[in-house]
Motif scaffolding. Sequence first.
Motif, PDB file in Angstrom:
ATOM      1  N   ARG A  70      43.554  24.735  40.144  1.00 34.11           N
ATOM      2  CA  ARG A  70      42.143  25.099  40.174  1.00 34.11           C
ATOM      3  C   ARG A  70      41.576  25.084  41.586  1.00 34.11           C
ATOM      4  O   ARG A  70      40.594  25.766  41.889  1.00 34.11           O
ATOM      5  CB  ARG A  70      41.373  24.124  39.274  1.00 34.11           C
ATOM      6  CG  ARG A  70      39.946  24.551  38.962  1.00 34.11           C
ATOM      7  CD  ARG A  70      39.323  23.584  37.977  1.00 34.11           C
ATOM      8  NE  ARG A  70      37.894  23.815  37.830  1.00 34.11           N
ATOM      9  CZ  ARG A  70      37.033  22.856  37.536  1.00 34.11           C
ATOM     10  NH1 ARG A  70      37.443  21.623  37.366  1.00 34.11           N
ATOM     11  NH2 ARG A  70      35.748  23.133  37.413  1.00 34.11           N
ATOM     12  N   GLU A 103      45.499  32.640  44.614  1.00 30.93           N
ATOM     13  CA  GLU A 103      45.018  32.993  43.278  1.00 30.93           C
ATOM     14  C   GLU A 103      46.157  33.597  42.473  1.00 30.93           C
ATOM     15  O   GLU A 103      47.042  34.251  43.033  1.00 30.93           O
ATOM     16  CB  GLU A 103      43.863  34.006  43.402  1.00 30.93           C
ATOM     17  CG  GLU A 103      43.157  34.332  42.110  1.00 30.93           C
ATOM     18  CD  GLU A 103      42.578  33.106  41.447  1.00 30.93           C
ATOM     19  OE1 GLU A 103      43.170  32.641  40.443  1.00 30.93           O
ATOM     20  OE2 GLU A 103      41.553  32.600  41.933  1.00 30.93           O
ATOM     21  N   ASN A 107      44.742  37.331  37.876  1.00 32.82           N
ATOM     22  CA  ASN A 107      43.332  36.996  38.098  1.00 32.82           C
ATOM     23  C   ASN A 107      42.754  37.810  39.248  1.00 32.82           C
ATOM     24  O   ASN A 107      41.620  38.302  39.179  1.00 32.82           O
ATOM     25  CB  ASN A 107      43.186  35.507  38.430  1.00 32.82           C
ATOM     26  CG  ASN A 107      43.138  34.621  37.208  1.00 32.82           C
ATOM     27  OD1 ASN A 107      43.033  35.096  36.082  1.00 32.82           O
ATOM     28  ND2 ASN A 107      43.221  33.314  37.424  1.00 32.82           N
ATOM     29  N   ARG A 146      38.961  30.243  35.312  1.00 28.31           N
ATOM     30  CA  ARG A 146      40.335  29.818  35.519  1.00 28.31           C
ATOM     31  C   ARG A 146      40.769  28.707  34.566  1.00 28.31           C
ATOM     32  O   ARG A 146      41.958  28.420  34.468  1.00 28.31           O
ATOM     33  CB  ARG A 146      40.505  29.312  36.959  1.00 28.31           C
ATOM     34  CG  ARG A 146      40.222  30.347  38.024  1.00 28.31           C
ATOM     35  CD  ARG A 146      40.244  29.698  39.392  1.00 28.31           C
ATOM     36  NE  ARG A 146      40.095  30.673  40.469  1.00 28.31           N
ATOM     37  CZ  ARG A 146      38.932  31.113  40.912  1.00 28.31           C
ATOM     38  NH1 ARG A 146      37.803  30.691  40.343  1.00 28.31           N
ATOM     39  NH2 ARG A 146      38.875  31.984  41.896  1.00 28.31           N
TER      40      ARG A 146
END
Length: 317
Positions: A70, A103, A107, A146
């Motif tokens: 995260r 990332e 996403n 996320r």
Amino acid sequence: MGLTIGVDIGGTKIAAGVVDEDGNILSTFKVPTPSTPDGIVDAIASAVEGARAGHDIVGVGIGAAGYVNRQRSTVYFAPNIDWRQEPLKAKVEERVGLPVVVENDANAAAWGEYKFGAGKGHRNVICITLGTGLGGGIIIGNKLRRGHFGVAAEFGHIRMVPDGLLCGCGSQGCWEQYASGRALVRYAKQRANATPENAEFLLSLGDGTPDGIEGKHISMAARQGDAVAVDSYRELARWAGAGLADLASLFDPSAFIVGGGLSDEGELVLDPIRKSYKRWLVGGNWRPVADVIAAQLGNKAGLVGAADLAREPDPVM
């Protein structure tokens, strides 16, 4: 916030591009993808340095195929690269001297489509990428979601069929085993083997045998009305639409954006997906139905999205 660089890690090449705040790619630089984890870090740094020449860069966003934490810093696990708890952010920052965010690549592509492509004007969209596998992204309330640990939207590994086909992740019956480029080729080979008389044109595009069928052959044959090729697309669409119906029950988006290589076939794949989606949507005759639309940015989505996410504030509050 100025110019940022997006990095797309592909199986054969690593591409870095300078992207402005409107999603325009100003310059790109590509290097071959090495075979070792450390070599990939070196290649990322080389691509960034090549792309940044002559530009004032404020940050770098990297799209990585794998589970990213995260904090957008560590790759927990990557299926195709030997990354396990890989501190990718720190390693690349040390090499390039710029702030870096990492990332998940799906996403990043979802964010690129939402911000600059097919998702413009929507607040709540779900993106799926139909390529070799199946990936996705969740944008709800104009934010990329996320999950608590950073690994949400791994849609390809929802178990659609209990005790179904073995997946590369080690589980069985995952969605991507039924709705992906690999699945499409499997459907075509099975059907061509069972009824070769219905696949004459399709077989002629390869070596004449079902084993010689490739994805590009199925696309070409379907456009010519080859029965096996068309039926294979319908089977893929049946599974893709059924999965979207389940996602609608979870997220209730205004639109589904379908990207990845299979989306390049346009209505050949999108029209049957829409029909399957509505067929399996609970209450579909009585409720609003989300749009199912094609992605617009193609293979640029991941690079553009990763670059733009480098401008986004840290998502960890």
